[in-house]
Design an enzyme around this catalytic site. Structure first.
Site, PDB file in Angstrom:
ATOM      1  N   ALA A  61      -3.082  -1.102  -1.480  1.00 14.60           N
ATOM      2  CA  ALA A  61      -2.710  -2.338  -0.768  1.00 14.60           C
ATOM      3  C   ALA A  61      -1.879  -3.205  -1.701  1.00 14.60           C
ATOM      4  O   ALA A  61      -2.022  -3.124  -2.928  1.00 14.60           O
ATOM      5  CB  ALA A  61      -3.981  -3.079  -0.368  1.00 14.60           C
ATOM      6  N   GLY A 100      -5.921   1.778  -1.450  1.00 17.05           N
ATOM      7  CA  GLY A 100      -5.472   2.020  -0.081  1.00 17.05           C
ATOM      8  C   GLY A 100      -4.592   3.256   0.020  1.00 17.05           C
ATOM      9  O   GLY A 100      -4.531   3.903   1.075  1.00 17.05           O
ATOM     10  N   GLU A 103      -6.950   6.005   0.319  1.00 18.40           N
ATOM     11  CA  GLU A 103      -7.600   5.871   1.636  1.00 18.40           C
ATOM     12  C   GLU A 103      -6.673   6.378   2.742  1.00 18.40           C
ATOM     13  O   GLU A 103      -7.112   7.017   3.695  1.00 18.40           O
ATOM     14  CB  GLU A 103      -7.993   4.409   1.873  1.00 18.40           C
ATOM     15  CG  GLU A 103      -9.135   3.974   0.940  1.00 18.40           C
ATOM     16  CD  GLU A 103      -9.456   2.493   1.041  1.00 18.40           C
ATOM     17  OE1 GLU A 103      -8.557   1.682   0.735  1.00 18.40           O
ATOM     18  OE2 GLU A 103     -10.578   2.157   1.440  1.00 18.40           O
ATOM     19  N   GLU A 123     -10.521  -0.325  -6.638  1.00 18.09           N
ATOM     20  CA  GLU A 123     -10.714  -1.676  -6.083  1.00 18.09           C
ATOM     21  C   GLU A 123     -11.760  -2.472  -6.852  1.00 18.09           C
ATOM     22  O   GLU A 123     -11.642  -3.697  -6.995  1.00 18.09           O
ATOM     23  CB  GLU A 123     -11.128  -1.589  -4.604  1.00 18.09           C
ATOM     24  CG  GLU A 123      -9.993  -1.234  -3.647  1.00 18.09           C
ATOM     25  CD  GLU A 123      -9.744   0.250  -3.491  1.00 18.09           C
ATOM     26  OE1 GLU A 123     -10.224   1.032  -4.339  1.00 18.09           O
ATOM     27  OE2 GLU A 123      -9.066   0.635  -2.533  1.00 18.09           O
TER      28      GLU A 123
END
Ligand SMILES: CCCCCCCCCCCCC[C@H](O)CC(=O)SCCNC(=O)CCNC(=O)[C@H](O)C(C)(C)COP(=O)(O)OP(=O)(O)OC[C@H]1O[C@@H](n2cnc3c(N)ncnc32)[C@H](O)[C@@H]1OP(=O)(O)O
Ligand SMILES: NC(=O)c1ccc[n+]([C@@H]2O[C@H](COP(=O)([O-])OP(=O)(O)OC[C@H]3O[C@@H](n4cnc5c(N)ncnc54)[C@H](O)[C@@H]3O)[C@@H](O)[C@H]2O)c1
Length: 719
Positions: A61, A100, A103, A123
């Site tokens: 992200a 992310g 993910e 994270e």
């Protein structure tokens, strides 16, 4: 921000295009959503490949967006649409797939990685948890125990380990993209349901509760007050105990508690600060962008004591040839044995071969004539260091860099005895030098930009976070440590015990309190420095009373402890008692309590109750105050530099962002008010006088930390 192409007739190739790391910004998420929808709708397309531009899959992200209002398609439904689609999707992982990014890859049905790629869910290091399904899909893919490990530590995993763990399906030395396209064609028509991780059960050991409890206990101990690792365990627990959708719900709830927390802000600040300190600049106009480092291949280390050994190991581990120098054959042999053992031990842990072939040992300085850069690590004694620098200046080739590992002596004074002051810089490593990530690069008044660039670059090659600082007693880190140690000693005089002070600092998040740290370093180190400074020993001004030196309050407690032969861990007795010389487990010592009581009686001090808040404020606000002074003097270039020095060199808890960030979080007016309060209570302690910069910042409405540079009296004046 996501390019769409059709390749090999039937494969939709979606390329994330957001340099440098293809972070999942709002525009990238929109691009993925649109291109995946297009591919799913196009009857000609039978399968898809997702990759990243410029050899990086995706760095996760976009962290910069976290401080702004959310916009664009959210990640969770975007990834769900990929997984739920009825066309196989292959992730082609080159470079990195983090957070992310991984993910997203876990939402794909297959993952192909290049052999040099790394993956992970870091994270937790940003004060968060993987909240785009990572805590639910990864355990379902690789099992509960390995998922707990990866998610709670955030560690990076090589492609080879990822293959072993089952995170990726294939690893290639060739193009991961080419293989993924080929693969995407081959899997068309194969059943997709088993590839959808959300439909799987998490593989668990028989005693799930036992594993979760044990992990939670370990994580709590390591976390030192950080919330994210604990939330990570709770989220992964949900993957083992709840259906997928309920687990996703839990993941979101836990993320909501972390997302706007001060800890997450602090850790994300650290992420960017760590990168920012690499971009140094000098008042001359030279900066990291216009100053080239000179290539260095042969390095020499002078002195194979505690520091020289660690520095040598760090250099060899980075693949550099090292000539190590000692005063005599006996010392040389001891150093050689120690360095070789350290390298072997390290290699054994990594299942690698120690590079002993890169090591050379000598007692003859003349052998240094072909060395590119020399790091001096002899005793902290100015006369000795000057002698060494004079000799180096005459035996080394004219363009060799001469660096000193001094903890705080004047780099200019050393440079002045050489014929090449422009090639002299400080390279201040921290013990143990092959482990600690911090390097303070000290810029003397005559150091050239090339010398600074070379030292900064060498630090980076060694895997260090290099921070450029100016030249003053103690530089940045040790200068700020002085008022911190001083306050801790005063607190003992006033009624505290070493365990009370350490307990408060450990509760704050330090791995060990100030007295345990002093015992570990050796109490004689500071004692020697205080003797040289005329604060104790024969050079003390006879007119000074016992608790006053050089016009200010002084605590002789650490000197008295040393005089009792208590030198710390090394001889098993310091502020604490240890089971044996060199022992690590500190036990409170009743004889230290008795000694403190007698001391107070002797000096007419009535002990008072001291609470943990006072300990934290007195020690840390005094340290922070000196940080403001270092900024105003131009010794530290910015608050980020100070914060990275403390996080990487002194164990400041990362979830509190560093001393200057912490001051901003507490609120500058509060720091000022409390310093004023303590200064009033202790008028004889000048370190408690609030710094002019702190006063100016508060008077200007306490601007955010990224605006502090605008208020500096002498920005970069010393650099
Ligand atoms: C009521 C409230 C409810 C709230 C709920 C909110 C829900 C929100 C939903 C969020 C969903 C979460 C999704 C996900 O789980 C979260 C994440 O993905 S967080 C990000 C995780 N990723 C990382 O931690 C990786 C970070 N990057 C790196 O480790 C490295 O950069 C790298 C990828 C290994 C590359 O390393 P290098 O090649 O050495 O390059 P640099 O490190 O120097 O980086 C170059 C440059 O890029 C910048 N950068 C890197 N990564 C990011 C990133 N993810 N976002 C933004 N910028 C990034 C880096 O800062 C450098 O730039 P510079 O700072 O030098 O200008
Ligand atoms: N120990 C720490 O935690 C620490 C941390 C950062 C910086 N430093 C600094 O690093 C330097 C070294 O500290 P240390 O703790 O390693 O000291 P140390 O006492 O462990 O080792 C010093 C070594 O230098 C050798 N030596 C002395 N004179 C020499 C000469 N002329 N030529 C070659 N070798 C010589 C000695 O034989 C000894 O082995 C000091 O300047 C110190 O302030 C120490």
């Amino acid at each position: 921000m996501a390019r769409y192409e059709q390749v090999q007739g039937t494969v939709a190739l979606i390329t994330l295009t957001n340099p440098p790391v293809n972070a999942l910004s709002a525009a990238v998420r929109l691009g993925i959503t649109e291109t995946v929808t297009r591919a799913l709708r196009d009857p000609e397309v039978k399968s898809m490949v997702i990759c990243g531009e410029n050899g990086v899959f995706c760095g996760g992200a976009d962290i910069r967006e976290f401080a702004k209002p959310m916009s664009g398609p959210p990640l969770v439904p975007m990834i769900a649409a990929i997984e739920e689609g009825e066309k196989p999707v292959v992730a082609a992982i080159e470079g990195a797939a983090f957070g992310g990014g991984l993910e997203l890859a876990l939402g794909c049905h297959y993952r192909i990685a290049h052999s040099k790629a790394r993956v992970g869910l870091p994270e937790v290091t940003l004060g968060l948890l993987p909240a785009a399904g990572g805590t639910q899909r990864l355990p379902r893919l690789i099992g509960l125990a390995p998922a707990l490990d990866l998610i709670t530590t955030g560690r990076h995993v090589t492609a080879q380990e990822a293959l072993k763990l089952g995170i990726v399906d294939q690893v290639t030395d060739q193009s991961a993209l080419d293989l993924a396209i080929q693969f995407a064609q081959q899997v068309v028509g194969q059943p997709l349901l088993p590839r959808k991780l959300s439909t799987r059960q998490t593989p668990c050991p028989p005693d799930v509760d036992g594993l979760l409890e044990e992990t939670m206990a370990q994580v709590k101990q390591r976390a030192r007050g950080a919330m994210a690792p604990i939330a990570c365990v709770q989220a992964v627990r949900a993957a083992a105990t709840l259906p997928y959708q309920a687990g996703m719900q839990k993941e979101q709830e836990l993320m909501a508690t972390l997302f706007h927390s001060s800890q997450a802000r602090a850790m994300q600040y650290c992420f960017f600060a760590q990168r920012a300190v690499g971009r140094w600049s000098l008042s001359s106009g030279a900066h990291s962008g216009n100053s080239k480092p000179r290539p260095v291949s042969k390095v020499a280390v002078i002195g194979l004591g505690t520091m020289g050994r660690g520095i040598t190991v760090a250099l060899v581990k980075a693949g550099m040839s090292v000539l190590a120098v000692e005063t005599n054959k006996k010392q040389l042999e001891i150093g050689k044995q120690m360095v070789s053992a350290m390298l072997k031990h390290d290699a054994q842990k990594r299942n690698a071969t120690p590079r002993l072939d890169l090591l050379h040992f000598t007692i003859d300085l003349l052998e240094l004539k072909n060395t590119d850069l020399i790091i001096e690590a002899v005793f902290e004694d100015m006369a000795l260091k000057k002698q060494v620098f004079k000799e180096l200046s005459s035996v080394c080739k004219a363009d060799a860099f001469l660096c000193t590992n001094t903890s705080g002596l004047d780099v200019d004074e050393l440079a002045a005895v050489t014929k090449r002051p422009e090639l002299v810089v400080g390279m201040h490593f921290f013990a143990p030098a092959h482990v600690m990530k911090l390097l303070e690069v000290v810029h003397g008044s005559r150091s050239s930009p090339e010398a600074v660039a070379t030292a900064m670059h060498l630090g980076k090659r060694l895997g260090k976070v290099s921070v450029l600082v100016g030249n003053c007693a103690g530089f940045v880190g040790n200068r700020m440590l002085k008022p911190y140690l001083e306050q801790a000693n005063f607190l003992l005089e006033e009624g505290a015990t070493p365990e009370l002070v350490d307990g408060a600092l450990e509760e704050f998040g330090f791995p060990m309190g100030v007295f345990k740290m002093s015992d570990l370093s050796g109490l004689d180190v500071g004692w020697r420095i205080r003797k040289e400074a005329g604060l104790t020993g024969p050079n003390v001004d006879p007119r000074d009373p016992p608790r006053r030196r050089q016009g200010r309050r002084y605590s002789p407690l650490p000197d008295l402890v040393c005089e009792q032969g208590r030198l710390g861990q090394k001889n098993g007795r310091g502020w604490y008692l240890y089971d044996k010389p060199g022992g690590r487990v500190a036990t409170p010592d009743p004889s230290i309590h008795k000694f403190l009581e007698e001391y107070r009686i002797k000096h007419g001090i009535s002990p008072r109750q001291i609470d943990r808040q006072e300990v934290v404020e007195r020690c840390l606000f005094a340290l922070i105050n000196e940080g403001f002074r270092s900024l105003d003097d131009g010794i530290a270039a910015g608050p980020e530099d100070i914060d990275m020095i403390y996080v990487f060199g002194y164990g400041w808890p990362r979830h509190r962002g560093g001393p200057m960030f912490y001051a901003g979080m507490v609120g500058l007016p509060r720091v000022l008010t409390r310093l004023e309060h303590y200064r009033q209570a202790h008028p004889e302690v000048p370190h408690l006088e609030p710094s002019p910069l702190l006063r100016r910042l508060v008077a200007s409405g306490s601007p955010p930390i990224n605006k502090w540079r605008d208020f500096l009296q002498r920005p970069h004046s010393q650099l």
